[in-house]
Design an enzyme around this catalytic site. Structure first.
Site, PDB file in Angstrom:
ATOM      1  N   HIS A   1       0.855  -1.188   0.000  1.00  0.00           N
ATOM      2  CA  HIS A   1       0.000   0.000   0.000  1.00  0.00           C
ATOM      3  C   HIS A   1       0.892   1.239   0.000  1.00  0.00           C
ATOM      4  CE1 HIS A   1      -2.787   3.091   1.245  1.00  0.00           C
ATOM      5  NE2 HIS A   1      -3.755   2.294   0.846  1.00  0.00           N
TER       6      HIS A   1
ATOM      7  N   GLU B   1      -3.921   2.194  -7.238  1.00  0.00           N
ATOM      8  CA  GLU B   1      -4.268   3.284  -6.327  1.00  0.00           C
ATOM      9  C   GLU B   1      -3.345   4.472  -6.595  1.00  0.00           C
ATOM     10  OE1 GLU B   1      -6.543   1.792  -2.668  1.00  0.00           O
ATOM     11  OE2 GLU B   1      -4.417   1.815  -2.183  1.00  0.00           O
TER      12      GLU B   1
HETATM   13  P1  PGA Z   1      -9.395   6.316   0.300  1.00  0.00           P
HETATM   14  O1  PGA Z   1      -8.235   5.226   0.540  1.00  0.00           O
HETATM   15  O2  PGA Z   1     -10.592   5.555  -0.224  1.00  0.00           O
HETATM   16  O3  PGA Z   1      -9.636   6.930   1.636  1.00  0.00           O
HETATM   17  O4  PGA Z   1      -8.873   7.277  -0.713  1.00  0.00           O
HETATM   18  C1  PGA Z   1      -8.039   4.157  -0.350  1.00  0.00           C
HETATM   19  C2  PGA Z   1      -6.867   3.331   0.095  1.00  0.00           C
HETATM   20  O5  PGA Z   1      -5.869   3.900   0.548  1.00  0.00           O
HETATM   21  O6  PGA Z   1      -6.899   2.087   0.018  1.00  0.00           O
END
Ligand code: PGA
Length: 253
Positions: free
Chosen positions: A102, A168
């Site tokens: 992540h 992401e």
């Molecule tokens: P968010 O986070 O939906 O708050 O943008 C997503 C993530 O970091 O997995």
């Protein structure tokens, strides 16, 4: 149109919630899912609580069909690594999934591509499904390096099933600045093409690629309509069971 891949609705709770809150959340989620139209197969739903909450969440989700995952793991199977948690311990706690790489781990703990790949390999070796996270920063996007960054992050990963990818974009996480469906689709299609090139068409067609970054009930439908978006990794909006349920329903739950 029927989806080729069963979507995943993943809730990444990050460093939020205490045990009683987590248990109440799971009850609300189970109630909401119970009210879903019968016969719908729906998405796979997985919650990613922090480590101390994992046993309570697994217990609270028993019989609901909702899975649990951890947010991180150590690449070694065991050993002198104070403060770390192994894949086998995560599996033993009742989780079936684990996040690897992540962007908050990459940022806060300096995790390299190689370390993330080692974590994904350790997860697979223990029988967990790794959810490997990739994504470019705002600067990288501005410089036109997005696809190159994604290729670099994908390169060392173990490209074998079971594998879930999460695109992401760092600039979209927790900012309210969601990627447009076109941006998400471009990145997801690029990742799937890279998977096909490196690991074959079958793996590319079977691998779920989730989008994450400011997903909300309001923007989920247009993102889910992108053909290579196979569900969501949701942070902020997953902290409210009703908002998470609304996203699950968008994915067919
Ligand atoms: P968010 O986070 O939906 O708050 O943008 C997503 C993530 O970091 O997995």
């Amino acid at each position: 149109m029927a989806r080729a891949r069963r979507p995943i609705a993943a809730g990444n709770w990050k460093m939020h919630l205490l045990r009683a809150e987590a248990e109440a959340y799971c009850r609300a989620l189970a109630d909401g899912l119970g009210a879903a139209p019968a016969g719908s197969r729906g998405p796979e739903v997985v919650l990613f609580p922090s480590f101390p909450l994992l046993p309570a969440v697994v217990a609270a989700l028993a019989g609901t069909g909702v899975g649990a995952g951890a947010q991180d793991l150590h690449p070694e199977p065991s050993g002198a690594h104070t403060g770390d948690v192994s894949a086998a311990q995560i599996l033993d706690a009742g989780a079936r999934f684990v996040l690897a790489g992540h962007s908050e781990r990459r940022r806060d703990h300096g995790e390299s591509e190689e370390l993330v790949a080692a974590k994904a390999r350790a997860a697979r070796a223990a029988g967990l499904v790794p959810v490997a996270c990739v994504g470019e920063t705002a600067d990288e996007r501005r410089r036109g390096e997005t696809l190159e960054v994604l290729g670099r992050q994908l390169a060392p990963l173990p490209l074998e099933p079971p594998l879930v990818l999460a695109y992401e974009p760092v600039w979209a996480i927790g900012t309210g600045e969601t990627a447009t469906p076109a941006i998400a689709q471009e990145a997801h299609a690029h990742l799937r093409a890279a998977l096909a090139e490196r690991a074959g068409a079958e793996l590319a067609a079977a691998t779920r690629i989730l989008y994450g970054g400011s997903v909300t009930p309001e923007n989920a439908a247009e993102l889910a309509a992108a053909p290579d978006v196979d569900g969501f990794l949701v942070g902020g909006a997953s902290l409210d069971p009703q908002r998470f349920l609304a996203i699950i329903h968008v994915l067919g739950g």
